[in-house]
Design an enzyme around this catalytic site. Structure first.
Site, PDB file in Angstrom:
ATOM      1  N   ASP A   1       0.824  -1.212   0.000  1.00 32.83           N
ATOM      2  CA  ASP A   1       0.000   0.000   0.000  1.00 32.83           C
ATOM      3  C   ASP A   1       0.853   1.256   0.000  1.00 32.83           C
ATOM      4  OD1 ASP A   1      -2.676  -0.106  -0.390  1.00 32.83           O
ATOM      5  OD2 ASP A   1      -3.257   0.155   1.703  1.00 32.83           O
TER       6      ASP A   1
ATOM      7  N   ASP B   1     -10.371  -7.634  11.615  1.00 29.75           N
ATOM      8  CA  ASP B   1     -10.192  -9.075  11.792  1.00 29.75           C
ATOM      9  C   ASP B   1     -11.305  -9.694  12.640  1.00 29.75           C
ATOM     10  OD1 ASP B   1      -9.292  -7.674  13.988  1.00 29.75           O
ATOM     11  OD2 ASP B   1      -7.193  -8.254  13.732  1.00 29.75           O
TER      12      ASP B   1
END
Length: 874
Positions: free
Chosen positions: A313, A457
């Site tokens: 990224d 998550d």
């Protein structure tokens, strides 16, 4: 001094006294102390026959008998110290003589105790052997399922009624004391028994005592006639209720850890599924990422069924070049929405494997990772996610700053060692963002990784569970990474986790909605409640000040009843948690962890409860350095404020003790004990904020691994590798080291049946201890080195069993030492004006402590100290 002694004494005595005076001065005594020491010496020679052999023996044993008194550097009040110590020595000497025969009877009691422990240790196995024949018999086997459920319901109902009576029955002080003695006796009987029965019994006892306590608090301890006392009491009761709920949910969560073991894969590799490995990165250094990629390349899995992806990224050209060089896929987004979750979701559009394994860029997987985890997916078709522990080979800020690395379990050991294993029993294992495998089909069904919260998550695993899919957890470490380098980075990471879990609580509350079982809802609820601990912890750290400063009765009850309810509640909870969690979290360390984080997670969790969309994602930095030891004054500011507030409470408590009503004396003492305990915990928090120096870019990992070194002349020496890093190794040659600093040697390491050679240079030789620095390696050699070290299947599994057993009293002593260490650091790094205050307080405490008698040192036992003291009494 010299002129006065010559005028009063004959020349030989004057010269001897002058020599003694100069000796005192040379050893650092002030002129006044040296002169006074000479005066005390003269008086001692006048009063006592110091030249007598008996007194000479005492003088010869001075260092052993009076270890805290420096005869070469006298202090003004040394005679008082000698008197107190002598009385103490006489007392313990006579006590020992008087009770010597009784110890023989105590030896019998010790023998009985040992036999009892042995009997308890073998009890479960003996019961199992005696009842083996009953396993195939069912007492209610002739009844229908409905009848059995009815009988079970009746038993549960009557048990709940009895428990309710036990919890709500009021007792007078004597009855309460007897009841607690009975429970405590049962706890002591079963606590040493191995197996799960003892843990279950301790949980029942702890819940009984704690439920009685919380019932008593709600029904008998609020002062409704005083608004200030009522408000303060309700605030404390809120914090205690929170702690009680977390205690109950925690017991439920870990009551029966599953301890899942690997399932073998099919022998035919054609049946093995395809796997994509994702390594997301944003701003980390390439050196941090390389080892993860090298280890992934060496994972034992068919190469045509394995694809490795760097998800960059940061869009860095160096990463693109590295990926091309080592032969892995590279993806860089043009936009960067939703941080890590968005990065993974973007990669899912390109990857086509049946499963996806995700590793943070610093988590180095072992070669056995997929072979250990994938078997369960082939066995259970509804299994959507398999999580493994997050293991760290570098110390976190608590371990590094306190010097506790690999001495006590770290903050995360409890979660990955016990809590997740307990969650697995209830099919409530959370996805933790790394070191996990997810089946693509369920992941695609829920739209990929969740992006609505910053803890993507846990939210993803919640969505998978709502869809009816299962999860699994394997406690065997299969990867290891870097812990956060500084306390500020560690706190920033925990703030993100806390805010994210509260966001889930608001946006996708596990208590509501479809798809979850009751046990799953409770496990998720406890995980979210854990991160709401900030405000309750701050309340506990300031609660006694309500009485000391505001004269508010936060627990409106006699001090005796407070002791009879509070102390058993705390002791039983501590004893039970020590039994259940002892391998993963030592007693009282939770207080330190929560105190360090409390001030910082309280505001963001409160904001997230009100406005769950407020805030931004932050990335946890890894691989940094700490050039010099320093106090993080910004981080420690709240702790220092709370310390000052509690010191103000101590001053108020001392005033109330001497000038307050006599009937409040016990309440003042209880409040002061609470304040002093809080000061110890806050001192520990301050100690954590002292950042220790960290100048190694490559962290060393301790290990015991066989190897060999080969000199250029062909000589070969066997050795043991005792530590390694990305840049070098420490070895111990089996025999005399025959290498020199600067010499180039080859290091030989084995992985399985294959042997690998790595070029190194000797940088240090100390006896048979040798330090090796790796020479520049080729890509193939670097991959092989990582496979032989970081990615070994057994490297991390051995660490879990290396911690000592939890002993609550020893752990409490460690916390006390830690608290005092924090205040010592404050004095060390404080501004000069503040240092004067700390030094004055330290000097005052040291002066008071100098009068406390000491036990004779061991040398005194070599001489017949009892006989010497008897001679002193004659």
């Amino acid at each position: 001094m010299s002129a006065l002694s010559r005028w009063l004494l004959i020349p030989p005595v004057s010269a001897r006294l002058s020599e003694r005076y100069q000796g005192y001065r040379r050893h650092g005594a002030s002129p006044f102390s040296a002169a006074l020491g000479c005066l005390w010496t003269i008086l001692a020679w006048i009063v006592f026959p110091l030249e007598h052999p008996r007194w000479q023996r005492i003088r010869d044993g001075h260092k052993a008998l009076y270890p805290h008194i420096n005869a070469a550097r006298p202090r003004p009040l040394d005679p008082a110290r000698y008197l107190i110590q002598t009385l103490w020595l006489v007392m313990i000497s006579s006590t020992k003589e008087r009770h010597e025969p009784r110890w023989r009877s105590f030896a019998r009691l010790k023998d009985v105790r040992g036999r009892y422990h042995q009997w308890m240790d073998t009890l479960p196995e003996r019961v199992r052997q005696k009842t083996t024949h009953l396993e195939k018999e069912k007492e209610l086997g002739h009844l229908s399922n409905g009848a059995r459920r009815f009988i079970l319901g009746v038993i549960v109902t009557f048990s709940l009624i009895l428990a309710l009576i036990c919890i709500t029955q009021p007792f007078n002080p004597l009855s309460q004391f007897i009841f607690l003695l009975l429970l405590w006796g049962v706890a002591l009987l079963v606590r040493r028994m191995p197996g799960r029965f003892s843990a279950l019994m301790l949980i029942v006892l702890s819940l009984t005592v704690s439920c009685r306590y919380i019932w008593w608090r709600y029904t008998s301890t609020l002062n409704w006639d005083d608004p200030v006392s009522l408000v303060c009491g309700l605030i404390l009761l809120f914090a205690e209720t929170y702690a009680w709920i977390v205690l109950v949910l925690g017991y439920f969560q870990v009551v029966w850890p599953l301890n899942r073991q690997p399932v073998p894969l099919p022998k035919e590799m054609s049946q093995w599924p395809t796997v994509d490995i994702f390594v997301p990165t944003y701003n980390e250094d390439l050196n941090v990422v390389k080892n993860t990629i090298y280890a992934s390349l060496g994972i034992d899995w068919p190469k045509d069924k394995l694809n490795i992806w760097i998800l960059d990224d940061g869009g860095r050209e160096s990463f693109r070049h590295f990926a091309r060089h080592v032969g892995v896929h590279y993806i860089a987004r043009t936009t960067h929405e939703h941080a890590k979750a968005g990065n993974i979701n973007n990669a899912l559009k390109h990857a086509k494997g049946e499963f996806v394994a995700i590793f943070d860029c610093d988590h180095v997987p072992t070669r056995s990772f997929l072979q250990m985890t994938m078997g369960w997916f082939l066995k259970e078709k509804q299994l959507a996610m398999m999580q493994t522990p997050h293991h760290f080979f570098s110390p976190d800020p608590f371990e590094r700053n306190l010097g506790r690395f690999r001495k006590t379990p770290n903050e995360g050991t409890l979660f990955y060692g016990l809590v997740q294993d307990g969650n697995d029993m209830w099919d409530a294992t959370f996805f933790c963002g790394s070191c996990a495998v997810i089946r693509r089909k369920p992941l695609d069904e829920i739209g990929g990784i969740a992006v609505e919260t910053v803890t993507e998550d846990a939210h993803t695993s919640l969505r998978l569970h709502r869809r009816g899919y299962t999860s699994a957890y394997m406690r065997i470490p299969q990867a290891a990474g870097l812990a956060t380098e500084s306390l500020s980075a560690h706190i920033g990471q925990r703030i993100r986790w806390a805010r994210g879990m509260v966001q889930i609580f608001r946006l996708d509350n596990p208590l509501f909605g479809k798809g979850l079982k009751l046990a799953q809802r409770l496990c998720y609820l406890n995980a979210m409640f854990h991160f709401l601990s900030g405000i309750p912890r701050l309340i506990f750290l300031t609660a006694p000040l309500a009485f000391l400063l505001l004269h508010a009765y936060i627990i409106y009850a006699p001090a005796l009843m407070i002791a009879l309810f509070v102390i058993p509640h705390m002791v039983h909870a501590s004893l039970t948690n020590s039994k259940i969690q002892g391998k993963y979290r030592h007693s009282f360390w939770s207080e330190i962890y929560e105190t360090v984080l409390a001030w910082y997670i309280a505001p963001p969790t409160l904001v997230a409860l009100i406005n769950p969309h407020k805030g931004k994602f932050n990335v946890t930095a890894k691989g940094g350095l700490v050039e010099e030891k320093y106090v993080d004054w910004v981080i420690s500011r709240p702790y220092i404020f709370l310390v000052l507030l509690n010191l103000l409470g101590v001053a108020a408590g001392v005033w109330r003790y001497y000038y307050g009503p006599e009937n409040e004396t016990l309440t003042v003492i209880v409040s002061l004990v609470w304040v002093f305990y809080n000061l110890v915990i806050l001192g520990g928090a301050v100690a954590v904020s002292v950042e220790s120096k960290q100048v190694r870019r490559a962290h060393r990992v301790e290990i015991a691994m066989p190897g060999a070194i080969a000199r250029e002349d062909g000589h070969l020496f066997s050795c043991t590798v005792h530590d390694f890093s990305d840049g070098g190794l420490g070895i111990k040659i089996n025999g005399q080291a025959q290498v020199l600093e600067g010499q180039k040697v080859n290091l030989l390491l084995k992985r399985g049946q294959q042997e690998y050679v790595f070029p190194t240079q000797v940088v240090r030789v100390t006896g048979n201890e040798v330090g090796l620095q790796l020479m520049p390696l080729t890509t193939k050699q670097h991959i092989d080195f990582v496979q032989c070290t970081f990615a070994r299947a057994d490297t991390w599994a051995l660490w879990q069993d290396s911690f000592p057993e939890d002993k609550p009293l020893e752990s409490l002593l460690d916390i006390l030492k830690l608290g005092f260490r924090g205040y010592r650091h404050l004095a060390e790094f404080a501004p000069p004006s503040v240092k004067v205050i700390f030094r004055s307080l330290t000097a005052l405490i040291a002066w008071i402590v100098s009068f406390i008698p000491r036990r004779p040192e061991r040398q005194a036992a070599i001489q017949p100290s009892d006989r010497v003291m008897a001679q002193a009494q004659q």
